[in-house]
Design a protein around this motif. Sequence first.
Motif, short mmCIF file in Angstrom:
data_model
loop_
_atom_site.label_atom_id
_atom_site.label_comp_id
_atom_site.label_asym_id
_atom_site.label_seq_id
_atom_site.Cartn_x
_atom_site.Cartn_y
_atom_site.Cartn_z
N VAL A 168 26.86 3.32 21.66
CA VAL A 168 26.21 2.54 22.73
C VAL A 168 26.94 2.66 24.06
N LEU A 236 28.81 -5.98 27.99
CA LEU A 236 27.73 -5.14 27.46
C LEU A 236 26.38 -5.83 27.63
N ASP A 239 21.15 -5.84 24.49
CA ASP A 239 20.64 -4.95 23.46
C ASP A 239 21.75 -4.07 22.88
N ARG A 240 22.69 -3.63 23.71
CA ARG A 240 23.80 -2.82 23.21
C ARG A 240 24.77 -3.66 22.39
N GLU A 243 23.38 -4.13 18.97
CA GLU A 243 23.51 -2.94 18.15
C GLU A 243 24.91 -2.84 17.53
#
Length: 276
Positions: A168, A236, A239-240, A243
Amino acid sequence: MPITSQEQSRPSGNDPHKARQMAESFGVDAERYDRARPRYPDALVERIIAAAPGPDVLDVGCGTGIEARQFQAAGCTVLGVDPDARMAEFARRSGIEVEVATFEAWDPAGRSFDAVIAGQSWHWVDPVVGAVKAARVLRPGGLLAVFAHAFAPPPAVAEAFATAYRRVVPDSPFNGRPPRQATDVYQTMMATFSDGIRDADSGFGDPEQWRFDWEQPYTRDEWLDLLPTTGGLTRLPADRLAEVLAAVGTAVDTIGGRFTMAYTTLAVAAVKTGAV
């Protein structure tokens, strides 16, 4: 603050105290930070109190007040200094007096203290300038004590984090570097702190290094609660971050949904023996 394996790979030649954007990113979710971050060993608190000439403590980079509350509960009067107004406000709500400033710019206004402490924060302070400032505000015989946690997650959990982080954040400067043992990284950091105290030539005796080994169990949810409070993840996008957390959560599930973390808390302590 504990740091992630990516942060632990940072070369000791860098100057983290200049990385103000990361240094001041931890207040994004102060409530989570305070809830998830580990406390400090009672033996460390007791040793600092025993070595200080009195109960007045200045907590540099106090954050949400984790160590400040521990010292306060042990009978100390604590004043915190932190550059992040969000963290300071949380600490005030928990009963800690805090002034918002970097330590280097903070105005002591003639006040003095028996101990200056810094938990997981001295690497954000210029090591020489900080030592000079600490000497200025310490009473004769006062103690400067800076300390930090090192930790090593189980290999499956650490590898899942590293793999997801590389995916990511492919352009991260941490990627591709060989991993280093957390305690080795922190020993290097503590040596830098000791050198800063010596280089400051501010009337401190020779710094001592202390070590405290302890363990803390984590469930999957507890570990995923802590990870977003670490410097590599605080900035971050959602969404990252999700993940990375999903990959780590799966790894924890594969080893039974829980694990016991081995922590080592390292400290550098020096007594003010002369005039500034």
